[in-house]
Motif scaffolding. Structure first.
Motif, PDB file in Angstrom:
ATOM      1  N   LYS A 110      43.123  34.095  50.605  1.00 17.71           N
ATOM      2  CA  LYS A 110      43.476  34.048  49.182  1.00 17.71           C
ATOM      3  C   LYS A 110      44.604  33.075  48.896  1.00 17.71           C
ATOM      4  O   LYS A 110      44.840  32.719  47.749  1.00 17.71           O
ATOM      5  CB  LYS A 110      43.897  35.448  48.713  1.00 17.71           C
ATOM      6  CG  LYS A 110      42.767  36.457  48.734  1.00 17.71           C
ATOM      7  CD  LYS A 110      41.739  36.158  47.684  1.00 17.71           C
ATOM      8  CE  LYS A 110      40.699  37.259  47.607  1.00 17.71           C
ATOM      9  NZ  LYS A 110      39.591  36.908  46.700  1.00 17.71           N
TER      10      LYS A 110
ATOM     11  N   GLN B  41      38.097  34.869  42.178  1.00 14.71           N
ATOM     12  CA  GLN B  41      37.310  34.945  43.409  1.00 14.71           C
ATOM     13  C   GLN B  41      37.826  34.049  44.526  1.00 14.71           C
ATOM     14  O   GLN B  41      37.364  34.138  45.662  1.00 14.71           O
ATOM     15  CB  GLN B  41      35.848  34.576  43.115  1.00 14.71           C
ATOM     16  CG  GLN B  41      35.164  35.511  42.128  1.00 14.71           C
ATOM     17  CD  GLN B  41      35.097  36.925  42.641  1.00 14.71           C
ATOM     18  OE1 GLN B  41      34.789  37.170  43.814  1.00 14.71           O
ATOM     19  NE2 GLN B  41      35.424  37.878  41.789  1.00 14.71           N
ATOM     20  N   GLY B  42      38.765  33.177  44.210  1.00 15.66           N
ATOM     21  CA  GLY B  42      39.266  32.263  45.237  1.00 15.66           C
ATOM     22  C   GLY B  42      38.251  31.174  45.557  1.00 15.66           C
ATOM     23  O   GLY B  42      37.462  30.778  44.698  1.00 15.66           O
TER      24      GLY B  42
END
Lengths: 118, 116
Positions: A110, B41-42
């Motif tokens: 992320k 969502q990246g």
């Protein structure tokens, strides 16, 4: 299935200090590669450093080094002597090597937003 | 040596329209991969092309398609655009020769697509 975990959403570091960005991964394949990318606000993903699963030594590229601990499945990025221009998002990624017919796509974490303070 | 180039850099479309994005890889690179990046969502893999053949495909609906030409340049197409397709679309190229060191991916600057 491959998985990358970056537990630090944001980090602050003083200019000229060193900083470590954490990355843990999960894979059942013995042959894989680990990557770190930098993404400034412009959006482009800039390749920083690569570590192969069979590499005996930790990778280094200038001020970047990768602290690879295979047994712990961690691949932390160390930036020495931080500069203001290091402020950006940093992504850890991995892909498994399946041979010339095709490797798995990059799987990204992320990301960690690093802010360097003057 | 020129890097990966993507055109256009910015694009604004309305729902229901279709869009085509272009990617020119680094000279000598035969593999082109596409990724979608959104805040929620990246970074997610769309597909990879190697020697004009789709080699890998991510979990995206059929509205997303791509192709690669004989000169390794690649295009991706999104039909019937939805608001959720607003994203940064990144293209990456690699030699993909079979040697592990040739599988490093180098990214282009991306195309920022906004769907209104």
């Amino acid at each position: 299935a491959q998985k990358i975990t970056q537990t630090q959403p944001g980090m602050f570091v003083q200019e000229k200090e060193a900083v470590t960005l954490d990355c843990t991964y999960d894979t059942s394949d013995p042959s894989y590669g680990l990557f770190w990318y930098k993404q400034p606000s412009s959006g482009e993903m800039i390749f920083l450093i690569y570590q192969g699963s069979y590499d005996q030594q930790n990778a280094t590229e200038g001020r970047y080094s990768l602290n690879f601990q295979k047994a712990r499945k961690s691949a932390n990025l160390v930036i020495s002597a931080s500069q203001l221009g290091d402020s950006a998002m940093y992504f850890c990624a991995m892909r498994e090597w399946t041979g010339i017919s095709g490797n798995t796509p990059l799987v990204f974490g992320k990301g960690t937003r690093l802010s360097v303070i003057a | 040596k020129a890097g990966v180039t993507q055109t256009p850099r910015y694009l604004i479309k309305t729902r229901g329209q279709q869009v085509t994005l272009s990617c020119s890889p680094i000279s000598g690179h035969r593999s082109v991969s596409w990724y979608q990046q959104t805040p929620g969502q990246g970074l997610q893999f769309l597909f990879e092309y190697f020697s004009e053949t789709q080699r890998n495909k991510g979990n995206f609906p059929g509205r997303f398609s791509g192709r690669q030409f004989s000169n390794s340049r690649s295009e991706m197409n999104v039909s019937t655009l939805e608001l959720g397709d607003s994203a940064l679309y990144l293209c990456a190229s690699s030699r993909s020769s079979g040697r592990v060191s040739d599988n490093e991916q180098f990214f282009g600057p991306g195309t920022r697509l906004t769907v209104l």
